[in-house]
Scaffold this active site. Structure first.
Site, PDB file in Angstrom:
ATOM      1  N   LYS A 122      -4.506  24.811   4.024  1.00 63.96           N
ATOM      2  CA  LYS A 122      -4.785  23.679   5.106  1.00 63.96           C
ATOM      3  C   LYS A 122      -4.755  22.365   4.627  1.00 63.96           C
ATOM      4  O   LYS A 122      -5.185  21.930   3.428  1.00 63.96           O
ATOM      5  CB  LYS A 122      -6.160  23.755   5.454  1.00 63.96           C
ATOM      6  CG  LYS A 122      -6.604  22.782   6.492  1.00 63.96           C
ATOM      7  CD  LYS A 122      -8.140  23.229   7.213  1.00 63.96           C
ATOM      8  CE  LYS A 122      -8.512  21.930   8.386  1.00 63.96           C
ATOM      9  NZ  LYS A 122      -9.874  22.313   8.939  1.00 63.96           N
ATOM     10  N   ASP A 228     -18.214  22.492  15.817  1.00 61.27           N
ATOM     11  CA  ASP A 228     -17.141  22.667  16.471  1.00 61.27           C
ATOM     12  C   ASP A 228     -16.717  24.020  16.851  1.00 61.27           C
ATOM     13  O   ASP A 228     -15.574  24.203  16.949  1.00 61.27           O
ATOM     14  CB  ASP A 228     -15.928  21.716  15.760  1.00 61.27           C
ATOM     15  CG  ASP A 228     -14.997  21.479  16.622  1.00 61.27           C
ATOM     16  OD1 ASP A 228     -15.223  21.338  17.840  1.00 61.27           O
ATOM     17  OD2 ASP A 228     -13.672  21.203  16.262  1.00 61.27           O
TER      18      ASP A 228
HETATM   19  N1  LIG Z   1      -8.252  30.854   6.853  1.00 62.10           N
HETATM   20  C1  LIG Z   1      -7.232  31.175   7.989  1.00 62.10           C
HETATM   21  N2  LIG Z   1      -6.765  32.124   8.254  1.00 62.10           N
HETATM   22  C2  LIG Z   1      -5.789  32.050   9.392  1.00 62.10           C
HETATM   23  N3  LIG Z   1      -5.333  31.148  10.033  1.00 62.10           N
HETATM   24  C3  LIG Z   1      -6.011  29.880   9.868  1.00 62.10           C
HETATM   25  C4  LIG Z   1      -6.813  29.920   8.725  1.00 62.10           C
HETATM   26  N4  LIG Z   1      -7.249  28.497   8.600  1.00 62.10           N
HETATM   27  C5  LIG Z   1      -6.630  27.875   9.553  1.00 62.10           C
HETATM   28  N5  LIG Z   1      -5.859  28.873  10.123  1.00 62.10           N
HETATM   29  C6  LIG Z   1      -4.740  28.310  11.464  1.00 62.10           C
HETATM   30  O1  LIG Z   1      -4.794  26.976  11.430  1.00 62.10           O
HETATM   31  C7  LIG Z   1      -5.298  26.193  12.608  1.00 62.10           C
HETATM   32  C8  LIG Z   1      -5.809  25.058  12.313  1.00 62.10           C
HETATM   33  O2  LIG Z   1      -6.861  25.118  11.262  1.00 62.10           O
HETATM   34  P1  LIG Z   1      -8.271  24.328  11.488  1.00 62.10           P
HETATM   35  O3  LIG Z   1      -9.008  24.640  10.198  1.00 62.10           O
HETATM   36  O4  LIG Z   1      -9.013  24.961  12.842  1.00 62.10           O
HETATM   37  O5  LIG Z   1      -7.805  22.903  11.430  1.00 62.10           O
HETATM   38  P2  LIG Z   1      -8.287  21.507  12.686  1.00 62.10           P
HETATM   39  O6  LIG Z   1      -9.440  21.140  11.850  1.00 62.10           O
HETATM   40  O7  LIG Z   1      -7.110  20.526  12.396  1.00 62.10           O
HETATM   41  O8  LIG Z   1      -8.587  21.989  13.770  1.00 62.10           O
HETATM   42  C9  LIG Z   1      -6.050  27.411  13.004  1.00 62.10           C
HETATM   43  O9  LIG Z   1      -6.374  27.004  14.290  1.00 62.10           O
HETATM   44  C10 LIG Z   1      -5.721  28.744  12.718  1.00 62.10           C
HETATM   45  O10 LIG Z   1      -4.649  28.813  13.671  1.00 62.10           O
END
Ligand SMILES: Nc1ncnc2c1ncn2[C@@H]1O[C@H](COP(=O)(O)OP(=O)(O)O)[C@@H](O)[C@H]1O
Ligand SMILES: [Mg+2]
Length: 292
Positions: A122, A228
């Site tokens: 991320k 959230d």
């Molecule tokens: N550990 C993970 N495994 C699989 N997909 C992930 C994971 N972390 C994030 N994602 C994907 O990335 C997207 C954005 O991550 P997220 O942590 O929700 O970020 P934000 O805070 O920008 O919303 C998620 O909606 C998901 O599709």
């Protein structure tokens, strides 16, 4: 990220040191003058200029020539290079994969370690897109006078990483934190997609109950509220495994708004399952059970 991987391969340790010198200077001001970059890198002027020219050509910096002395700042690609370089040096990452998700304030890529295990990476992108994001960040930036996107993103990554570490002890369905560097978090990956993107899932009631059960254990044992929670922050795979992600905005159960935030989380999930899958639930009863 394939482009980033290529640039990273082309960077020599001197280039990294110049980028790090700009990073240090950016603690004091957004743009860093050439003489300060030279000072922080401890390179002779000639080497400094040569390296600056190179990293600028690779589009890792932004140049300001409007003042007496030319100054540089890192752009997000330049900052990415520093974090990626560190994660590669620490033998955490050996290969970068494609973008797997784009959130409100992050890009998420897949990546691999030496043993070809896949992880999610991320990358925080706060403060460069919309005012709303900046405002949300301000709340934990505190009274720092000079707003630095670099600092905000680093802080966000650290905050989420700490949350993941606390959660990991509970051995539930939250990402296992693997590494953090600057604005990047490396964590376990669930091959699936957000709940929101499914047309249909098998056993929705079972999945709903599993989510609520986990949220309750997290509340009781770790004293944490997601803050959230909803169909976009729950990843589900084909087998019905879940992963509750995106823990930046978590609050403690002793927070003055804790109950309201918990309520919102539960109501969000309950409404989603009711509207989409006709799964009936009683949010106020669920919340009461949390406090028993
Ligand atoms: N550990 C993970 N495994 C699989 N997909 C992930 C994971 N972390 C994030 N994602 C994907 O990335 C997207 C954005 O991550 P997220 O942590 O929700 O970020 P934000 O805070 O920008 O919303 C998620 O909606 C998901 O599709
Ligand atoms: Mg999200």
């Amino acid at each position: 990220m394939t482009e980033s991987a290529k640039i990273l391969r082309d960077l020599e340790k001197e280039d990294i040191r110049i980028l790090m010198a700009i990073e240090i200077g950016m603690r004091r001001s957004e743009y860093v003058t050439i003489s300060n970059i030279r000072f922080y890198s401890r390179y002779p002027m000639e080497e400094t200029l040569f390296r600056l020219k190179k990293v600028h050509k690779l589009d890792l910096t932004i140049r300001d020539s409007s003042q007496n002395e030319i100054a540089y700042t890192l752009n997000s690609k330049g900052y990415d290079m520093l974090a990626l370089h560190a994660l590669v040096e620490k033998n955490k990452i050996s290969q970068l994969g494609p973008l797997i998700g784009k959130g409100k304030e992050s890009d998420v890529y897949s990546c691999m370690d030496d043993e070809e295990h896949i992880y999610a990476l991320k990358v925080y992108r706060i403060g460069r897109t919309s005012f709303k994001n900046i405002k949300r960040t301000r709340s934990f930036l505190g009274e720092r006078s000079h707003f630095s996107w670099l600092y905000a993103n680093r802080l966000a990554a650290r905050k989420e990483f700490r949350a993941l570490k606390k959660l990991y002890h509970l051995k539930l369905n939250t990402p296992k934190p693997v590494a953090v560097n600057r604005h990047m978090i490396m964590m376990s990956y669930l091959r699936g997609k957000e709940l929101a993107y499914y047309q249909y899932i098998e056993n929705p009631a079972k999945i709903f109950n599993r989510i609520i059960k986990e949220v309750k254990i997290i509340f009781r044992k770790a004293n944490m509220i997601h803050g959230d929670l909803g169909e976009f922050n729950i990843v589900v795979d084909e087998k019905g495994n879940i992963l509750i992600i995106d823990w930046l905005q978590w609050v403690s159960s002793t927070h003055p708004n804790a109950r309201a935030l918990l309520e919102r989380d539960i109501v969000n999930v309950s409404n989603y399952f009711r509207k989409k899958y006709n799964v009936e639930s009683n949010p106020s009863k669920i919340i009461q059970s949390f406090y028993k």
